[in-house]
Design an enzyme around this catalytic site. Structure first.
Site, short mmCIF file in Angstrom:
data_model
loop_
_atom_site.label_atom_id
_atom_site.label_comp_id
_atom_site.label_asym_id
_atom_site.label_seq_id
_atom_site.Cartn_x
_atom_site.Cartn_y
_atom_site.Cartn_z
N ASP A 103 0.88 -1.15 0.00
CA ASP A 103 0.00 0.00 0.00
C ASP A 103 0.93 1.22 0.00
O ASP A 103 2.11 1.11 0.32
CB ASP A 103 -0.91 -0.03 1.24
C1 GLC Z 1 -4.23 4.31 -0.16
C2 GLC Z 1 -5.18 3.16 -0.02
C3 GLC Z 1 -5.14 2.18 -1.16
C4 GLC Z 1 -4.88 2.93 -2.44
C5 GLC Z 1 -3.49 3.48 -2.37
C6 GLC Z 1 -3.16 4.33 -3.60
O1 GLC Z 1 -3.57 4.56 1.03
O2 GLC Z 1 -5.09 2.44 1.22
O3 GLC Z 1 -6.40 1.49 -1.18
O4 GLC Z 1 -5.01 2.05 -3.56
O5 GLC Z 1 -3.27 4.25 -1.19
O6 GLC Z 1 -4.00 5.45 -3.64
#
Ligand code: GLC
Length: 750
Positions: free
Chosen positions: A229
């Site tokens: 993430d």
């Molecule tokens: C965020 C979210 C994830 C997302 C990523 C990119 O923190 O937790 O679901 O795809 O970052 O935006």
């Protein structure tokens, strides 16, 4: 593109750099070897592509496009085809926008209705979640776009999500929280998995070999790549060893430097780095070969599709006296800000830039409808003027439709709810309108369950959840009968927050959250405790009625390798066409291993004209009857009597038949001096020994008057004490020496 040749020509620095993004949304390129950078963007229910400033929280501008119904609405369709259609549409849009991977679907389980991101996830049930997500993954990837299933795993809350530690037992972890990911890997062939920010049982997922290699790759056969993430990396070198391929976002030069250093000083085998690089090169190569640059998309058609999908998702929760559908000749009031500006998606990384949101009032141009704002969505205080005006309009109408729900500030990524109530001003408005207008209908816009203190005062409730950019068109069609609601809630709606199984352990304390409810999540809990609820899992009404009959099974006895075919008939016994989400639950034996009363194991959406009857068929294997057994690190089907329950909801079982299950799996037992006697029955050797001991004991009893330490006791007591007596009692009461006992134990364990 010969990726092995490219790998052999890459420098150590280039390999290390390949394991981080080159920017917020792009992988690393290796220009001199013809490896391009490819783009990934959020989903999951629309394309959030940022051309300018980038962020992972939906703050900076992204391209104008269409947003579709979000997780709980999609799940309420109980229809794999709905998810397939969504995957196709978003896949085409990704191709048109040259996006190689969509960051979605999100398949975390709704452990508590308080999770701020529940609006993005599907269900409390892992089977429904896994099946629907796998359908989406398959169809998205058929368009040549990779899916990135998230957030793997144990990320069921937003509170301290970036550093929290989820404490969960092995069985619950697999049975409830991992199995949706398993389905998207095994069934959906997902090309990517996003590791979650949090730790599980003390080990951060982004550097946990058990999660990223042992389970994901070795047990499930995942052959794609794992991405963090955003900002979710821990120790980058340890992550590589664990099976983490890509750190996002890019732009952190330290990562590559440390990887190079680790290889040079021998703490990281270059072969481990090569595996990650090959996973990344495979993704880039597949993106290139599956690229469809001349894909065009018609956003007007997609906006229509958004409404068509929402019509399959909305749930008719209540409809007293057939209040709905509304006759088009009625004098109708649309009351509530959401009639003009509906809440249709949630805040955070999934936030889609929608230029043309369609509210019900503006979309109802061919109907005579009076509007009153009733309340301000960004305020919980009642505005007396708005309230009075709404009451006046309601009095002068035949029917009052209230467009209400949770404002953006009540649920979002990064923030959990602290209660499940609606804003006070909306509850006051609903009560006031229902007091003056007996024909009051509530249209609910929410990403998760809310309490409804006014439920007995209104005639009907239609839950559109967060229904996407064209929710207004769909709502009108459903309210006036141009479409017949067929959604069923994919989550239990509790009467009050305190009834929820996670209530005492959400969101945990100082970053540690214990999943103490274990497998008893959602209806698994409410059924076991035989609790009432506002609306049970799988509940949803229709403008017609369905009858169920003729339940048949191909065999009434099965063992580990067998399959069983189940058929039943569903008939539309009303006078309008409709669709029914037929649910198949397995009722578990309640006298063996701790099991939920019943669990959803298949479902089918059936479309029926008035009077039409169709046969529905399901095929079940061992997994449908199994629970996850940590002793064998696998799913185990316990011998016993089960039932196959066909239901219109988890609490509305229409047909049921018993099935005898004979398991051939013998669970390993390590006998000790304190193993209860009864456990001898669990293995062949134990049973043989028990028989010998019984014969011996009977002989001994006939030789002498029985004297014992139990005194006067019931038969049940004596049986229980003998059954549960530890093996060492044979030394105290059976004339067996400790050496003989240990020899027996060694034989039993050999
Ligand atoms: C965020 C979210 C994830 C997302 C990523 C990119 O923190 O937790 O679901 O795809 O970052 O935006």
């Amino acid at each position: 593109m010969d990726i092995n040749k490219i790998l052999s020509e890459m420098t150590l620095e280039e390999k290390a750099e390949m394991c981080s993004g080159s920017s917020f949304w792009y992988t690393q390129s290796v220009e001199r070897l013809g490896v391009p950078a490819v783009m990934m963007c959020d989903g999951p229910h629309g394309l959030r592509k940022q051309k300018g400033a980038a962020d992972h929280l939906g703050i900076n501008e992204s391209i104008e496009t269409v947003s579709y119904p979000t997780g709980p609405a999609l799940a309420a369709s109980f229809d794999r085809d709905v998810l397939r259609k969504l995957g196709e549409a978003i896949g085409e849009e990704c191709q048109a926008e040259n996006v190689a991977m969509l960051l979605g679907p999100g398949v975390n389980i709704k452990r508590s209705p308080l999770c701020g991101r529940n609006f993005e996830y599907f269900s409390e049930d892992p089977y429904l979640t896994g099946e629907l997500a796998a359908s989406f993954v398959e169809s998205l990837q058929e368009k040549g776009v990779a899916a990135c299933v998230k957030h793997y795993a144990g990320n069921e809350q937003e509170t301290l999500r970036m550093s929290s530690d989820t404490i969960v037992d092995e069985r619950t972890l697999h049975e409830i929280y991992l199995s949706p990911f398993e389905a998207t890997v095994k069934k959906g062939k997902a090309r990517s998995i996003m590791s979650s920010y949090n730790a599980i049982n003390g080990s951060f997922v982004a550097e946990c070999k058990k999660m990223l290699t042992d389970v994901l790759r070795e047990k499930w056969g995942f052959d794609g790549f794992v991405v963090t993430d955003w900002g979710g990396v821990q120790d980058r070198v340890k992550g590589l060893r664990a099976g983490l391929d890509l750190e996002m976002p890019g732009g952190n030069p330290d990562a590559a430097v440390r990887i190079v250093k680790a290889v040079q000083d021998g703490t990281l085998e270059e072969s481990v780095l090569d595996k990650a690089v090959l996973n990344m090169l495979t993704f880039v190569k597949r993106s290139i070969t599956k690229r469809q640059p001349d894909t065009n998309i018609d956003r007007d058609a997609n906006l229509k599709l958004a409404a068509e999908l929402e019509k399959e998702c909305a749930v008719l929760l209540k409809n007293d006296n057939a209040m709905l559908p509304i006759k088009k000749s009625s004098k109708v009031a649309y009351i509530g800000e959401f009639a003009k500006k509906p809440r249709y998606q949630g805040s955070g990384s999934s936030y889609i830039n929608v230029p043309n949101l369609v509210g019900a009032y503006d979309a109802a141009n061919n109907l005579s409808i009076t509007y009153a704002q009733g309340f301000r969505a960004n305020d919980s205080e009642t505005d007396a003027t708005l309230l009075d005006e709404a009451i006046k309009v309601a009095k002068e109408s035949d029917v009052a439709v209230l467009f209400v729900g949770l404002p953006n500030s009540y649920e979002s990524e990064g923030l959990d709810r602290s209660h499940i109530d609606m804003p006070a001003n909306q509850n006051i408005l609903i009560n006031a309108i229902a007091t003056v207008q007996p024909n009051t209908i509530v249209v609910m816009h929410t990403g998760s369950p809310v309490t409804m203190p006014w439920i007995d005062k209104v005639s009907a409730v239609l839950c559109v959840y967060l229904g996407g950019a064209n929710v207004g068109t769909a709502t009108n069609a459903l309210l006036f009968g141009d479409a017949n609601p067929s959604g069923k809630v994919a989550e239990s709606w509790p009467i009050r927050l305190e009834d929820t199984s996670a209530y005492l352990n959400f969101p945990g304390h100082e970053g540690v959250v214990e999943y103490r409810e274990g497998i008893y999540v959602g209806y698994r809990y409410y059924d076991k405790k035989r609790m009432d609820m506002l609306f049970p899992f799988g509940h949803g009404l229709s403008y017609t009625k369905f009858s169920y009959s003729d339940l048949k099974v191909s065999n009434s006895k099965i063992s580990d390798e067998d399959e069983i075919t189940v058929t039943c008939k569903v008939k539309n016994v009303g006078d309008v066409p409709g669709k029914e989400a037929v649910q198949l639950y397995i009722g578990n034996p309640q006298d063996g291993v701790q099991r939920p009363v019943r669990e959803l194991r298949d479902f089918a959406k059936v479309s029926l004209k008035p009077g039409e009857e169709k046969q529905v068929s399901f095929t079940l294997g061992k997994r449908a009857f199994a629970y996850y057994e940590p002793k064998i690190n696998d799913w185990n089907m316990e011998t016993g009597t089960y039932t196959i329950d066909i239901g219109a909801s988890s609490r509305d079982i229409r047909l049921s038949v018993a099935i005898e299950v004979e398991s051939t799996t013998e669970l390993p037992i390590v006998f000790t001096r304190n193993t209860p006697m009864a456990y001898l029955q669990k293995t062949a050797k134990g049973r043989a020994l028990a028989e010998q001991m019984t014969a011996k004991r009977q002989q001994a009893q006939s030789d002498s008057s029985a004297s014992d330490h139990l005194g006067e006791g019931s038969k049940e007591m004596v049986e229980a004490m003998v059954r549960e007596a530890p093996l060492k009692f044979m030394c105290s009461f059976g004339g067996v020496s400790i050496e003989q006992l240990d020899a027996m134990i060694e034989m039993l364990n050999s």
